[in-house]
Design a protein around this motif. Structure first.
Motif, mmCIF file in Angstrom:
data_model
loop_
_atom_site.group_PDB
_atom_site.id
_atom_site.type_symbol
_atom_site.label_atom_id
_atom_site.label_comp_id
_atom_site.label_asym_id
_atom_site.label_seq_id
_atom_site.Cartn_x
_atom_site.Cartn_y
_atom_site.Cartn_z
ATOM 1 N N GLN A 90 0.823 -1.203 0.000
ATOM 2 C CA GLN A 90 0.000 0.000 0.000
ATOM 3 C C GLN A 90 0.859 1.256 0.000
ATOM 4 N N MET A 91 1.967 1.251 0.767
ATOM 5 C CA MET A 91 2.871 2.398 0.762
ATOM 6 C C MET A 91 3.549 2.523 -0.599
ATOM 7 N N LYS A 92 3.925 1.390 -1.175
ATOM 8 C CA LYS A 92 4.553 1.421 -2.502
ATOM 9 C C LYS A 92 3.577 1.960 -3.547
ATOM 10 N N MET A 93 2.299 1.576 -3.444
ATOM 11 C CA MET A 93 1.313 2.111 -4.383
ATOM 12 C C MET A 93 1.177 3.621 -4.217
ATOM 13 N N PHE A 94 1.228 4.103 -2.968
ATOM 14 C CA PHE A 94 1.184 5.553 -2.765
ATOM 15 C C PHE A 94 2.403 6.214 -3.402
ATOM 16 N N MET A 95 3.579 5.648 -3.139
ATOM 17 C CA MET A 95 4.796 6.214 -3.730
ATOM 18 C C MET A 95 4.673 6.270 -5.257
ATOM 19 N N ASP A 96 4.207 5.179 -5.836
ATOM 20 C CA ASP A 96 4.050 5.124 -7.293
ATOM 21 C C ASP A 96 3.046 6.153 -7.794
ATOM 22 N N SER A 97 2.059 6.488 -6.975
ATOM 23 C CA SER A 97 1.044 7.459 -7.395
ATOM 24 C C SER A 97 1.602 8.871 -7.509
ATOM 25 N N THR A 98 2.814 9.081 -7.014
ATOM 26 C CA THR A 98 3.418 10.416 -7.072
ATOM 27 C C THR A 98 4.295 10.607 -8.311
ATOM 28 N N SER A 99 4.222 9.686 -9.262
ATOM 29 C CA SER A 99 5.115 9.764 -10.431
ATOM 30 C C SER A 99 4.947 11.059 -11.220
ATOM 31 N N SER A 100 3.737 11.584 -11.324
ATOM 32 C CA SER A 100 3.585 12.846 -12.059
ATOM 33 C C SER A 100 4.230 14.000 -11.285
ATOM 34 N N SER A 101 4.263 13.906 -9.967
ATOM 35 C CA SER A 101 4.969 14.919 -9.166
ATOM 36 C C SER A 101 6.466 14.816 -9.378
ATOM 37 N N TRP A 102 6.964 13.603 -9.606
ATOM 38 C CA TRP A 102 8.382 13.410 -9.903
ATOM 39 C C TRP A 102 8.727 14.080 -11.231
ATOM 40 N N ILE A 103 7.890 13.859 -12.237
ATOM 41 C CA ILE A 103 8.141 14.454 -13.560
ATOM 42 C C ILE A 103 8.216 15.975 -13.453
#
Length: 188
Positions: A90-103
């Motif tokens: 669940q934490m990994k899914m949250f981290m992955d959900s921030t990919s557009s913020s990374w870009i």
């Protein structure tokens, strides 16, 4: 300073740590918001794992973290239970959900601190802390490590705060984890 604390918790141990951090920040008159990551299986898990029932309603009452909640923070604390030497799914899914913020480099320069719980010292808790820190590095965050002298006589990993929970029922000794000392350090 604005602090955002994002955590995932099943048995309540990372929740208790997150809540202790929030209370310590508030005692210093620092705004600290507490968020949980989405977990659609909390109720089902609580039926199987007895300690998960202890704080289930408290955890479910908290707002769910979004990538945007981290954008307004100066300091972000992330906490997770350790699963197979890593953060929870669940934490990994949250981290992955921030990919557009990374870009868009939305988190560059923000401070990040990690905390975790693990069944025992062989359970990969240090690896879980490292996974949170590696995430922060990829996002351009500034990692905050634990000073070796944060609390005399107490060993805390440099990667973050780590609690050993046994089968999930051993609750964190918040004094031993040096949470108040760490918050004083963060606020200095």
């Amino acid at each position: 300073m604005k602090v955002v604390i994002i955590f995932h918790s099943i048995c309540g141990n990372t929740y208790l740590m997150a809540k202790a951090f929030q209370q310590a920040f508030k005692s210093k008159n620092v705004q600290a918001e507490l968020y949980r990551v989405a977990d659609d299986n909390l109720d089902k898990t609580a039926e199987i794992i007895a300690p998960a029932q202890d704080f289930l309603n408290d955890i479910k009452a908290l707002p769910v973290a979004t990538p945007q909640c981290m954008e307004v923070a100066d300091l972000i604390l992330m906490g997770s239970p350790t699963y197979f030497g890593n953060v929870s799914g669940q934490m990994k899914m949250f981290m992955d959900s921030t990919s557009s913020s990374w870009i868009k480099a939305k988190y560059v320069g923000k401070k990040l601190f990690a905390f975790a719980s693990a069944g025992n010292s062989e359970g990969g808790g240090d690896l879980c802390l490292q996974a949170i820190n590696i995430y922060g590095q990829h996002m351009g965050m500034l990692l905050v490590s634990v000073p070796s002298n944060i609390k005399p006589g107490v060993t805390v990993p440099a990667y973050g705060v780590l609690h050993y929970s046994g089968n999930g029922s051993i609750r964190p000794d918040l004094k031993k984890l040096a949470i108040e000392e760490l918050v004083s350090y963060f606020c200095s």
